[in-house]
Design a protein around this motif. Structure first.
Motif, PDB file in Angstrom:
ATOM      1  N   ILE A 237     100.146  13.625 -16.440  1.00  0.00           N
ATOM      2  CA  ILE A 237      99.694  13.637 -15.041  1.00  0.00           C
ATOM      3  C   ILE A 237     100.707  12.808 -14.271  1.00  0.00           C
ATOM      4  O   ILE A 237     101.120  11.739 -14.722  1.00  0.00           O
ATOM      5  CB  ILE A 237      98.310  12.980 -14.887  1.00  0.00           C
ATOM      6  CG1 ILE A 237      97.300  13.630 -15.798  1.00  0.00           C
ATOM      7  CG2 ILE A 237      97.878  13.006 -13.410  1.00  0.00           C
ATOM      8  CD1 ILE A 237      96.424  14.671 -15.198  1.00  0.00           C
ATOM      9  N   GLU A 238     101.106  13.319 -13.123  1.00  0.00           N
ATOM     10  CA  GLU A 238     102.085  12.598 -12.292  1.00  0.00           C
ATOM     11  C   GLU A 238     101.364  12.034 -11.072  1.00  0.00           C
ATOM     12  O   GLU A 238     100.996  12.775 -10.162  1.00  0.00           O
ATOM     13  CB  GLU A 238     103.187  13.582 -11.876  1.00  0.00           C
ATOM     14  CG  GLU A 238     104.294  12.919 -11.097  1.00  0.00           C
ATOM     15  CD  GLU A 238     105.423  13.891 -10.757  1.00  0.00           C
ATOM     16  OE1 GLU A 238     105.766  14.755 -11.587  1.00  0.00           O
ATOM     17  OE2 GLU A 238     105.958  13.761  -9.640  1.00  0.00           O
ATOM     18  N   PRO A 239     101.154  10.717 -11.030  1.00  0.00           N
ATOM     19  CA  PRO A 239     100.408  10.148  -9.906  1.00  0.00           C
ATOM     20  C   PRO A 239     101.207  10.168  -8.607  1.00  0.00           C
ATOM     21  O   PRO A 239     102.427  10.048  -8.609  1.00  0.00           O
ATOM     22  CB  PRO A 239     100.170   8.684 -10.321  1.00  0.00           C
ATOM     23  CG  PRO A 239     100.641   8.546 -11.720  1.00  0.00           C
ATOM     24  CD  PRO A 239     101.572   9.678 -11.998  1.00  0.00           C
ATOM     25  N   LEU A 273     105.687   9.097 -14.366  1.00  0.00           N
ATOM     26  CA  LEU A 273     105.739   8.226 -13.182  1.00  0.00           C
ATOM     27  C   LEU A 273     106.985   8.489 -12.356  1.00  0.00           C
ATOM     28  O   LEU A 273     108.074   8.657 -12.902  1.00  0.00           O
ATOM     29  CB  LEU A 273     105.736   6.763 -13.624  1.00  0.00           C
ATOM     30  CG  LEU A 273     104.493   6.351 -14.415  1.00  0.00           C
ATOM     31  CD1 LEU A 273     104.684   4.972 -15.006  1.00  0.00           C
ATOM     32  CD2 LEU A 273     103.261   6.398 -13.519  1.00  0.00           C
ATOM     33  N   GLU A 274     106.796   8.510 -11.054  1.00  0.00           N
ATOM     34  CA  GLU A 274     107.931   8.772 -10.162  1.00  0.00           C
ATOM     35  C   GLU A 274     108.149   7.577  -9.245  1.00  0.00           C
ATOM     36  O   GLU A 274     107.198   7.044  -8.659  1.00  0.00           O
ATOM     37  CB  GLU A 274     107.659  10.045  -9.351  1.00  0.00           C
ATOM     38  CG  GLU A 274     108.760  10.354  -8.355  1.00  0.00           C
ATOM     39  CD  GLU A 274     108.703  11.786  -7.849  1.00  0.00           C
ATOM     40  OE1 GLU A 274     108.338  12.694  -8.626  1.00  0.00           O
ATOM     41  OE2 GLU A 274     109.032  11.986  -6.672  1.00  0.00           O
ATOM     42  N   VAL A 275     109.413   7.207  -9.092  1.00  0.00           N
ATOM     43  CA  VAL A 275     109.759   5.996  -8.327  1.00  0.00           C
ATOM     44  C   VAL A 275     109.186   6.057  -6.908  1.00  0.00           C
ATOM     45  O   VAL A 275     108.480   5.154  -6.451  1.00  0.00           O
ATOM     46  CB  VAL A 275     111.296   5.822  -8.252  1.00  0.00           C
ATOM     47  CG1 VAL A 275     111.646   4.521  -7.547  1.00  0.00           C
ATOM     48  CG2 VAL A 275     111.914   5.878  -9.645  1.00  0.00           C
ATOM     49  N   ASN A 276     109.484   7.137  -6.201  1.00  0.00           N
ATOM     50  CA  ASN A 276     109.083   7.225  -4.800  1.00  0.00           C
ATOM     51  C   ASN A 276     107.557   7.336  -4.648  1.00  0.00           C
ATOM     52  O   ASN A 276     107.000   6.946  -3.628  1.00  0.00           O
ATOM     53  CB  ASN A 276     109.774   8.431  -4.153  1.00  0.00           C
ATOM     54  CG  ASN A 276     109.999   8.283  -2.657  1.00  0.00           C
ATOM     55  OD1 ASN A 276     110.793   8.998  -2.067  1.00  0.00           O
ATOM     56  ND2 ASN A 276     109.298   7.361  -2.007  1.00  0.00           N
ATOM     57  N   HIS A 277     106.873   7.843  -5.675  1.00  0.00           N
ATOM     58  CA  HIS A 277     105.416   7.897  -5.612  1.00  0.00           C
ATOM     59  C   HIS A 277     104.833   6.486  -5.755  1.00  0.00           C
ATOM     60  O   HIS A 277     103.829   6.162  -5.122  1.00  0.00           O
ATOM     61  CB  HIS A 277     104.854   8.783  -6.716  1.00  0.00           C
ATOM     62  CG  HIS A 277     105.258  10.225  -6.597  1.00  0.00           C
ATOM     63  ND1 HIS A 277     104.855  11.191  -7.490  1.00  0.00           N
ATOM     64  CD2 HIS A 277     106.039  10.872  -5.693  1.00  0.00           C
ATOM     65  CE1 HIS A 277     105.361  12.364  -7.140  1.00  0.00           C
ATOM     66  NE2 HIS A 277     106.093  12.185  -6.063  1.00  0.00           N
ATOM     67  N   ALA A 278     105.472   5.680  -6.597  1.00  0.00           N
ATOM     68  CA  ALA A 278     105.013   4.299  -6.779  1.00  0.00           C
ATOM     69  C   ALA A 278     105.092   3.544  -5.456  1.00  0.00           C
ATOM     70  O   ALA A 278     104.138   2.868  -5.044  1.00  0.00           O
ATOM     71  CB  ALA A 278     105.876   3.598  -7.832  1.00  0.00           C
ATOM     72  N   ILE A 301     109.426   9.850 -16.892  1.00  0.00           N
ATOM     73  CA  ILE A 301     109.582   9.442 -15.486  1.00  0.00           C
ATOM     74  C   ILE A 301     110.320  10.503 -14.671  1.00  0.00           C
ATOM     75  O   ILE A 301     111.124  11.284 -15.191  1.00  0.00           O
ATOM     76  CB  ILE A 301     110.295   8.075 -15.322  1.00  0.00           C
ATOM     77  CG1 ILE A 301     111.744   8.119 -15.773  1.00  0.00           C
ATOM     78  CG2 ILE A 301     109.543   6.979 -16.022  1.00  0.00           C
ATOM     79  CD1 ILE A 301     112.535   6.856 -15.401  1.00  0.00           C
ATOM     80  N   ASP A 302     110.001  10.515 -13.382  1.00  0.00           N
ATOM     81  CA  ASP A 302     110.746  11.289 -12.402  1.00  0.00           C
ATOM     82  C   ASP A 302     111.605  10.289 -11.635  1.00  0.00           C
ATOM     83  O   ASP A 302     111.096   9.428 -10.902  1.00  0.00           O
ATOM     84  CB  ASP A 302     109.801  12.036 -11.452  1.00  0.00           C
ATOM     85  CG  ASP A 302     109.422  13.409 -11.983  1.00  0.00           C
ATOM     86  OD1 ASP A 302     109.728  13.684 -13.162  1.00  0.00           O
ATOM     87  OD2 ASP A 302     108.838  14.200 -11.219  1.00  0.00           O
ATOM     88  N   ALA A 303     112.906  10.395 -11.830  1.00  0.00           N
ATOM     89  CA  ALA A 303     113.826   9.422 -11.244  1.00  0.00           C
ATOM     90  C   ALA A 303     114.203   9.844  -9.829  1.00  0.00           C
ATOM     91  O   ALA A 303     114.587  10.991  -9.590  1.00  0.00           O
ATOM     92  CB  ALA A 303     115.080   9.326 -12.101  1.00  0.00           C
ATOM     93  N   PHE A 344     115.449  14.069 -13.015  1.00  0.00           N
ATOM     94  CA  PHE A 344     115.916  13.749 -11.658  1.00  0.00           C
ATOM     95  C   PHE A 344     115.147  14.581 -10.633  1.00  0.00           C
ATOM     96  O   PHE A 344     115.591  15.643 -10.212  1.00  0.00           O
ATOM     97  CB  PHE A 344     117.425  13.978 -11.540  1.00  0.00           C
ATOM     98  CG  PHE A 344     118.212  12.907 -12.229  1.00  0.00           C
ATOM     99  CD1 PHE A 344     118.255  11.621 -11.715  1.00  0.00           C
ATOM    100  CD2 PHE A 344     118.876  13.170 -13.417  1.00  0.00           C
ATOM    101  CE1 PHE A 344     118.951  10.608 -12.371  1.00  0.00           C
ATOM    102  CE2 PHE A 344     119.579  12.171 -14.071  1.00  0.00           C
ATOM    103  CZ  PHE A 344     119.614  10.891 -13.554  1.00  0.00           C
ATOM    104  N   ASP A 345     113.988  14.065 -10.257  1.00  0.00           N
ATOM    105  CA  ASP A 345     113.209  14.717  -9.189  1.00  0.00           C
ATOM    106  C   ASP A 345     113.773  14.194  -7.863  1.00  0.00           C
ATOM    107  O   ASP A 345     113.137  13.413  -7.151  1.00  0.00           O
ATOM    108  CB  ASP A 345     111.727  14.392  -9.343  1.00  0.00           C
ATOM    109  CG  ASP A 345     110.854  15.309  -8.506  1.00  0.00           C
ATOM    110  OD1 ASP A 345     111.418  16.105  -7.729  1.00  0.00           O
ATOM    111  OD2 ASP A 345     109.627  15.234  -8.630  1.00  0.00           O
ATOM    112  N   ALA A 346     114.983  14.627  -7.583  1.00  0.00           N
ATOM    113  CA  ALA A 346     115.733  14.085  -6.445  1.00  0.00           C
ATOM    114  C   ALA A 346     116.577  15.192  -5.837  1.00  0.00           C
ATOM    115  O   ALA A 346     116.988  16.125  -6.534  1.00  0.00           O
ATOM    116  CB  ALA A 346     116.630  12.944  -6.921  1.00  0.00           C
TER     117      ALA A 346
END
Ligand code: XUL
Ligand code: CO
Length: 442
Positions: A237-239, A273-278, A301-303, A344-346
């Motif tokens: 799950i990606e919060p 976990l994704e940086v920008n979501h955090a 992670i999604d970077a 790399f979700d970028a």
């Protein structure tokens, strides 16, 4: 991994990206990412498991709410959807091979355009899946995870698994079934659920409890179907707290963990976990990593990174070495990712319009993670970082503190200890010392 020129080349003029080390001034080379270099007994490639996000790299055309496409793709020209999709896949595998990206991730609709017809969509996805299997075998590139896009089509404007209309929910299920079939056929290591519109815009029209129960039921059905069909990987799950909805149910790591626990999904699901979501959730990325790691659920992670001056998901490529160093410390201490890697979700910027810009973006991101890995390893091996934290809790290692941890003391026992031992001594948290220690190793 080595690019061998085929019939058509979409990124002509750009060759194989290689590790050249710190003395190199070549912008088309890695200065830190040396895939075979061993760190803590594993190669860099194994630690990092880099993945290319199909959607940003091969579909994201630079459009924003104020204007249309600025990236015109040569692989998006043919009339037939599957032919178009094959061109795109040729471009993707050329790029990933040249970049030494060992994995990729996709949504169903990234691979091939969908219609409003369930059976036709399944046919298209199966056709491109067969093509992808050949490309994977030829290149050695693997699927890190697949997913279904349950947020772009108009029918999902009120959610998919949490839609108040059962008919819409059933279409979400049809898509997930086909995406699971594709993921399984391609040997995908994981499957992701990002709840794009699983939340609400207004509580006035929302039965939150019922929607969350539907989400849990939906996840169970997907998991049962996948297991029955031979999927042995992990579900993630990606919060994300908001955007596109005002409030998303998978708000942050802690919320998702308690949801998984409440609905008996902990055996099969972990977190991506994704940086920008955090940062949208008001946390640091490090916080989210630590929460997941402490629960044994740090999957993948999604970077990317956000922009400190605005409050939406800008999905920029990583740039901040301090943030990544602190993140790698947590990832290494947790023993690495459980099944996942670094996707790399970028996306490159709207005005980054040269074909080579996609290379610079990934080279920068991969080098930064490799560098952070080396720095974090050094900090863990050669500094007082771990020791200082351990000492901070040493009053719980022996005596009454240890008895407390074991559950052997009552509230009255604690009171008696306080009364007998007077005022505690003042102890520094040593924050600035630790911040300097991190910077010294960078
Ligand atoms: C959106 C996002 C998604 C997921 C996959 O913010 O991160 O791309 O990673 O659906
Ligand atoms: Co993401």
């Amino acid at each position: 991994m080595n690019y061998i020129k085929g019939q058509k080349e979409f990124f002509a003029g750009i060759g194989q990206i290689q590790y050249e080390g710190l003395d190199s001034d070549n912008p088309f080379a890695f200065r830190w990412y040396d895939p075979n270099r061993i760190v803590r007994g594993k190669s860099m490639a194994e630690h990092l498991k880099f993945a290319c996000a199909y959607w940003h790299s091969f579909n994201g055309n630079g459009a924003d709410p104020f204007g249309g496409a600025t990236h015109i793709f040569p692989w998006d020209q043919k009339a037939d959807a599957v032919d178009r999709a094959k061109d795109k896949m040729d471009a993707a595998f050329e790029f990933m091979t040249k970049m030494q990206l060992p994995y990729y991730c996709f949504h169903d609709v990234d691979l091939v355009d969908y219609t409003n017809n369930v059976a036709e969509n399944e046919r298209r996805l199966q056709a491109i899946t067969a093509y992808a299997l050949d490309k994977q075998q030829e290149s050695g590139i693997k699927l890190l995870w697949g997913t279904a896009n349950l947020f772009s089509h108009e029918r999902y404007m009120n959610g998919a698994a949490t839609n108040p209309d059962f008919h819409v929910l059933s279409h979400g299920a049809a898509q997930v079934k086909a995406a699971l079939d594709a993921t399984i056929a391609l040997g995908g290591q994981n499957y992701v659920f990002w709840g794009g519109r699983e939340g609400y815009m207004s509580l006035l029209n929302t039965n939150m409890k019922r929607e969350q129960e539907h989400l849990a039921r939906f996840l169970h059905l997907a998991k049962d179907y996948a297991r029955k069909n031979g999927f042995s990987g992990t579900f993630f799950i990606e919060p994300k707290p908001c955007e596109p909805t005002k409030h998303q149910y998978d708000y942050d790591a802690a919320t998702v963990i308690s949801f998984l626990r409440q609905y008996d999904l902990l055996d099969d699901f972990k977190l991506n976990l994704e940086v920008n979501h955090a940062t949208l959730a008001g946390h640091t990325f490090q916080h989210e990593l630590q929460v997941a790691a402490d629960a044994g659920l740090l999957g993948s992670i999604d970077a990317n990174r956000g922009d400190e001056q605005n409050g939406w998901d800008t999905d920029q490529f990583p740039y901040n070495i301090n943030e990544l160093t602190e993140s790698m410390l947590i990832i290494l201490e947790a023993g690495g990712f459980q099944g996942g890697g670094i996707n790399f979700d970028a996306k490159i910027r709207r005005n980054s319009t040269d074909r080579e810009d996609l290379f610079f973006a990934h080279i920068g991101g991969m080098d930064l993670f490799a560098r952070a890995l080396l720095i974090a390893d050094k900090i863990l091996e050669k500094s007082s970082y771990l020791q200082l934290r351990k000492e901070r809790y040493q009053s719980f290692d022996t005596g009454k503190g240890a008895e407390f941890e074991k559950g052997n003391l009552s509230l009255e026992d604690l009171r008696d200890f306080a009364a007998a031992n007077g005022e505690p001594e003042v102890k520094s948290g040593k924050q600035e010392f630790l911040e300097n220690l991190i910077n010294r190793h960078i």
